[in-house]
Design a protein around this motif. Sequence first.
Motif, PDB file in Angstrom:
ATOM      1  N   GLU A  12       0.799  -1.092  -0.191  1.00 41.73           N
ATOM      2  CA  GLU A  12      -0.009  -0.006   0.193  1.00 41.73           C
ATOM      3  C   GLU A  12       0.759   1.181  -0.026  1.00 41.73           C
ATOM      4  OE1 GLU A  12      -3.630   2.142   2.540  1.00 41.73           O
ATOM      5  OE2 GLU A  12      -2.705   0.430   3.337  1.00 41.73           O
ATOM      6  N   ARG A  13       2.103   1.385   0.934  1.00 42.29           N
ATOM      7  CA  ARG A  13       2.847   2.496   0.876  1.00 42.29           C
ATOM      8  C   ARG A  13       3.492   2.636  -0.409  1.00 42.29           C
ATOM      9  NH1 ARG A  13       8.572   1.549   3.287  1.00 42.29           N
ATOM     10  NH2 ARG A  13       8.683   1.537   0.925  1.00 42.29           N
ATOM     11  N   MET A  24       3.842   5.896  -5.521  1.00 45.40           N
ATOM     12  CA  MET A  24       3.560   6.120  -6.943  1.00 45.40           C
ATOM     13  C   MET A  24       2.368   6.999  -7.187  1.00 45.40           C
ATOM     14  SD  MET A  24       4.266   2.017  -8.404  1.00 45.40           S
ATOM     15  CE  MET A  24       2.535   2.202  -8.971  1.00 45.40           C
ATOM     16  N   GLU A  25       1.418   6.903  -6.583  1.00 42.38           N
ATOM     17  CA  GLU A  25       0.386   7.961  -6.750  1.00 42.38           C
ATOM     18  C   GLU A  25       0.749   9.420  -6.591  1.00 42.38           C
ATOM     19  OE1 GLU A  25      -2.888   6.787  -4.368  1.00 42.38           O
ATOM     20  OE2 GLU A  25      -3.426   5.034  -5.852  1.00 42.38           O
ATOM     21  N   ARG A  26       1.629   9.718  -5.366  1.00 43.22           N
ATOM     22  CA  ARG A  26       2.181  11.029  -5.122  1.00 43.22           C
ATOM     23  C   ARG A  26       3.177  11.384  -5.940  1.00 43.22           C
ATOM     24  NH1 ARG A  26       6.947  10.331  -1.044  1.00 43.22           N
ATOM     25  NH2 ARG A  26       7.594   9.808  -3.157  1.00 43.22           N
ATOM     26  N   ASP A  27       4.100  10.549  -6.621  1.00 42.38           N
ATOM     27  CA  ASP A  27       4.956  10.929  -7.694  1.00 42.38           C
ATOM     28  C   ASP A  27       4.164  11.357  -8.937  1.00 42.38           C
ATOM     29  OD1 ASP A  27       7.171  10.416  -5.775  1.00 42.38           O
ATOM     30  OD2 ASP A  27       7.390   8.502  -6.965  1.00 42.38           O
ATOM     31  N   VAL A  31       1.425  18.271 -11.518  1.00 41.69           N
ATOM     32  CA  VAL A  31       1.691  19.792 -11.128  1.00 41.69           C
ATOM     33  C   VAL A  31       2.730  20.561 -11.871  1.00 41.69           C
ATOM     34  CG1 VAL A  31       2.001  21.113  -8.995  1.00 41.69           C
ATOM     35  CG2 VAL A  31       0.487  19.307  -8.638  1.00 41.69           C
ATOM     36  N   VAL A  32       3.804  19.870 -11.621  1.00 42.57           N
ATOM     37  CA  VAL A  32       5.094  20.524 -12.561  1.00 42.57           C
ATOM     38  C   VAL A  32       4.644  20.657 -13.893  1.00 42.57           C
ATOM     39  CG1 VAL A  32       7.326  20.036 -13.406  1.00 42.57           C
ATOM     40  CG2 VAL A  32       6.750  19.496 -11.039  1.00 42.57           C
ATOM     41  N   LEU A  33       4.102  19.948 -14.800  1.00 45.35           N
ATOM     42  CA  LEU A  33       3.568  19.805 -16.011  1.00 45.35           C
ATOM     43  C   LEU A  33       2.468  21.046 -16.111  1.00 45.35           C
ATOM     44  CD1 LEU A  33       3.307  16.397 -17.391  1.00 45.35           C
ATOM     45  CD2 LEU A  33       5.000  18.069 -17.943  1.00 45.35           C
TER      46      LEU A  33
END
Length: 105
Positions: free
Chosen positions: A80-81, A86-89, A95-97
Amino acid sequence: MGRGDKKRQFDPGFRAGAVWIVKETGKPVAQVARDLGISRYTLQNWVKNDRGQAQGGELGESERQELARLRAERAAWERERAELEMERDVLKRSVVLWVKDSMSQ
């Protein structure tokens, strides 16, 4: 003798670290020993001695079941972690894009 006349000596910190790797990662003793460059029999003895000292003997059936349950629960948390990371990344990259796109307009 096979590899020389001197018996290799390992400091207690190295021994404890090797045993910790086996216990915490669940990797086979042979694999950890190979990774550390030591005999699997040596590491097996260290692990066996550690189990004897830590528990004062063999585990009972209920203790083995509890240990298996806890290991399975930990593995589920690790999966799960990893998924959450992966979802966070992905969100960070999005956001950067989005920022780059809004600044170029």
